[in-house]
Design an enzyme around this catalytic site. Structure first.
Site, short mmCIF file in Angstrom:
data_model
loop_
_atom_site.label_atom_id
_atom_site.label_comp_id
_atom_site.label_asym_id
_atom_site.label_seq_id
_atom_site.Cartn_x
_atom_site.Cartn_y
_atom_site.Cartn_z
N HIS A 185 21.02 -58.17 27.15
CA HIS A 185 21.70 -58.61 28.00
C HIS A 185 22.18 -59.88 28.28
CE1 HIS A 185 19.97 -58.51 31.44
NE2 HIS A 185 20.96 -58.60 31.90
N HIS A 245 25.22 -63.37 30.75
CA HIS A 245 25.35 -62.08 31.10
C HIS A 245 26.44 -61.29 30.98
CE1 HIS A 245 25.16 -57.62 33.34
NE2 HIS A 245 23.77 -58.93 33.43
#
Length: 97
Positions: A50, A65
């Site tokens: 992620h 992110h």
């Protein structure tokens, strides 16, 4: 939140509170994350896929992110295109979501 905005507008306490430093939030138009500059992938979060940390040749590091509370997905829905220590070029697709 607007289509893009300051990290303080993100509905996540870690980012909104500035615990990760100053940031911006971007709502992507497509399911791709592009590298914003040439550099090295200092760290790829390979278990959760992620996020990744890019390091510019000047030494500045940028955490990218993807999403809110995405660690809990354990990598499902993410197809990373980068690995630790890889050379990375601006405009390269670094991840697909």
């Amino acid at each position: 939140m607007r289509e893009d905005g300051m990290g303080s507008e993100v509905p996540d306490p870690a980012f909104a509170g500035g615990f990760m430093g100053k940031g911006v939030a971007i709502k992507p138009r497509e399911g791709k994350v592009y590298s914003p500059f040439d550099g090295i992938v200092a760290h790829a979060f390979e278990r959760s896929n992620h996020a990744f940390l890019l390091e510019h040749t000047s030494g500045i590091q940028l955490l990218i992110h993807v999403g809110i509370n995405t660690v809990s997905l354990k990598g499902r829905g993410f197809t990373p295109r980068v690995k630790d220590r890889w050379q990375n070029q601006k405009g390269t697709v670094a991840s697909r979501v």
